[in-house]
Structures are given as C-alpha cells and as structure tokens.
Design an enzyme around this catalytic site. Structure first.
Site, PDB file in Angstrom:
ATOM      1  N   LEU A  12     -16.775 -27.920  -6.192  1.00  0.00           N
ATOM      2  CA  LEU A  12     -15.534 -28.610  -6.509  1.00  0.00           C
ATOM      3  C   LEU A  12     -15.848 -30.074  -6.754  1.00  0.00           C
ATOM      4  O   LEU A  12     -16.698 -30.661  -6.075  1.00  0.00           O
ATOM      5  CB  LEU A  12     -14.535 -28.493  -5.344  1.00  0.00           C
ATOM      6  CG  LEU A  12     -13.750 -27.203  -5.196  1.00  0.00           C
ATOM      7  CD1 LEU A  12     -12.986 -27.207  -3.868  1.00  0.00           C
ATOM      8  CD2 LEU A  12     -12.783 -27.014  -6.349  1.00  0.00           C
ATOM      9  N   ASP A  13     -15.153 -30.687  -7.713  1.00  0.00           N
ATOM     10  CA  ASP A  13     -15.300 -32.117  -7.931  1.00  0.00           C
ATOM     11  C   ASP A  13     -14.927 -32.886  -6.668  1.00  0.00           C
ATOM     12  O   ASP A  13     -14.092 -32.413  -5.875  1.00  0.00           O
ATOM     13  CB  ASP A  13     -14.386 -32.587  -9.062  1.00  0.00           C
ATOM     14  CG  ASP A  13     -14.862 -32.121 -10.427  1.00  0.00           C
ATOM     15  OD1 ASP A  13     -16.042 -31.740 -10.534  1.00  0.00           O
ATOM     16  OD2 ASP A  13     -14.053 -32.136 -11.374  1.00  0.00           O
TER      17      ASP A  13
END
Length: 319
Positions: free
Chosen positions: A48-49
């Site tokens: 995930l960013d």
C-alpha cells in the site's frame, strides 16, 4: 565451506490482517510486525502507498509460500477524491499543478462512473513503485527524468458513489490487481473536464478478506505475546477461494514426500486447476498440507507444501 548462520527469531507461522497506518510504508510496517512477533520470516501480499491505510495481509513463516495468491487477487478501496484539483502525484501529497471550477452534476458523475467500470487500459503514474531498469518510477520522477511507462489492462469490477459533498466525493472501488486508484481518479477527473486527486485512500478488501478482521499496530503493541499469537489467522487463510480436498492419512504421507494423489472431483476441475489439500490427523482435526495442481495424468501434484517441522504435525501423526 562454513556453516550457515541460524535464522534469528522464532518460527512463527500464520497470517496477520494489519490495518496499515497512514504515512508508513508497507515495508516499514512488516518490519514492525517482525519485531513485535520476533519472527524469523515476514512478508506482505501487495504494498500500500504510504498515503493509504487499511488492510495489509502480512505473512509470517510458512505463509510466505502462499503470498502470491493474494498478490494476484482482486482488491477493494474506499477513496475520497477532490474534484477540480490535479496534483503531480494524483494524491494529496503532490504539488498542485492545475485548478479548475467544478461544474459537474450528479448525473454527469454517475455517467463517468459507468464509463470507467469494466476492462480498460491504464498507464501507471510516474510516481508509482513500478520498476524501470531496476529502480521504481518515483525515483526518476523526483529527479525530473522522463522514462517510458507500460500501459496495462486492468478491470474495474464496480464503482459505487457513497457520498458527495460539493467538490468532494467518496467512492467504493472494486478492481483487479495492478489497478492504481490514484491514476483512476485522475483519469476520471480528466474525463469530467475539471481534474481530480485522491485525498484519502483505504483498502477494505483483499480477495474475501475484509478490514473487519484487521488489527492496528497500536492494539498489537498493547497485547502480550500470547494475545498477539491469537491474532494470527491460519496459513491457509490466503487460500480461501481455492476448492478443498481432504485426503487420507496414507495419501498425506505421499504428498509430504512429493508424490501425487488421485483427484476425486475430475468433473469440476480442469488441467492446471489448483486446490487446497487437507488431511485428518490422528487427533481428528483437519490439517492443512499445501496446494496441489491437477495435471494431464489426472493426478493432483504437490505445488506448495508446508515444511514438516512448521505445519504443526509430523508424519507419525498421520499413521
């Protein structure tokens, strides 16, 4: 030759459904989990960013053998987007590069949602973590270097408009692997004629796993060791979407030695199909053994099998 160094940490096996906090990289998150569990081996199932929060399944020990099944899985996100503003990164962390008045009706918004639902081509953001010549694209972006980006085919299964408050919209997006939500929102904003960017992003589903089952780092920090271990899901949680076959104890011994077993459901499986394999232990409970694949000879051949010393039983349990 010298002897191999023993691995540091404990041989802990299972799956932790982590609620990744904002502004933390996925790699940093798994290092925290490794420390908390004092685990030998830890990995995630799709990054995930840092901007994003939500469901990050973390594999410990033998579960890392099966992480690919969630890397390839569909995912779902809840995203808050702002219309009328484009940024360099297509999210709130980037610099504003364009501002436009928003004259978009709900009907127009729903039309664009319908237009962006289904299979489509997407060119990832230059600020993505995709690699070019061994370095992530954002490495080049931060240095002002333009490099080629490959367009990929993605599938947006569904987009639901959850809420709108003026220029701010909240969407629920279900999509295939490899979909960049920031790019999707930017593309939708361009189609609307006003631009848009992501303000908040939260992953809510990975395959059939949901954020209702997840644990925060704060909660895990407050647990004692026994409580943390109880937070782990079984290794085969990653394989819930595969069909299951239960085999005999004698067949289990064969599989653990790399031998095939006969498929009992030829009418529902095709060559190349996989299934989750379980056996009954002498104590009567079901033991997950691994994943097998159906070959042309009609037999199920081992593909990924748990190590004997990690799977919670030994061959003597299967007499």
């Amino acid at each position: 030759m010298g002897q191999a160094r023993p691995r540091k940490g404990r041989p802990i096996n299972g799956v932790l459904l982590l609620d990744k906090p904002k502004e933390m990289t996925s790699n940093r998150a798994i290092q925290v989990i490794k420390r908390l569990y004092e685990a030998q081996k830890v990995g995630h199932t799709g990054a995930l960013d840092p901007l994003a929060t939500g469901l990050l399944p973390v594999c410990l020990g033998e579960a890392t053998k099966f992480s690919q099944y969630l890397l390839d899985a569909d995912k779902a996100y809840r995203v808050e987007a702002q219309l009328g503003v484009r940024t360099t990164t297509s999210d709130a962390e980037g610099e504003v590069v364009e501002q436009n008045p928003v004259d978009v009706s709900d009907t127009q918004l729903n039309d664009i949602i319908a237009q962006f639902t289904g299979e489509q081509a997407q060119t990832p953001s230059i600020y993505s973590a995709l690699k070019y010549e061994g370095k992530p694209l954002y490495y080049y972006a931060r240095r002002g270097i333009d490099v080629p980006r490959k367009t990929r085919t993605i599938s947006v299964r569904a987009i639901e408009l959850l809420h709108r408050d003026g220029d701010f919209v909240t969407l629920q997006v279900a999509c295939s692997k490899g979909t960049y939500i920031r790019t999707l929102v930017d593309d939708m904003g361009q189609a609307l004629g006003c631009g848009a960017h992501v303000r908040e992003l939260r992953r809510t589903h990975v395959a059939n796993l949901t954020d209702a089952q997840q644990w925060s780092l704060e909660a895990l920090e407050q647990c004692d060791d026994e409580q943390r271990l109880a937070c782990l899901e079984p290794v085969d949680t990653l394989l819930n979407e595969l069909p299951t076959q239960t085999i005999s104890q004698a067949e289990a011994r064969d599989v653990m030695h790399g031998q095939p077993v006969f498929n009992r459901t030829l009418d529902t499986q095709a060559v190349g199909d996989e299934c989750r394999l379980c056996a009954k232990s002498t104590s009567g409970h079901s033991v997950f053994i691994g994943v097998v694949v159906l070959r042309k000879d009609g037999k199920l051949w081992p593909k990924r099998v748990l190590a004997l010393d990690y799977c919670g039983f030994n061959l003597s349990d299967l007499k």
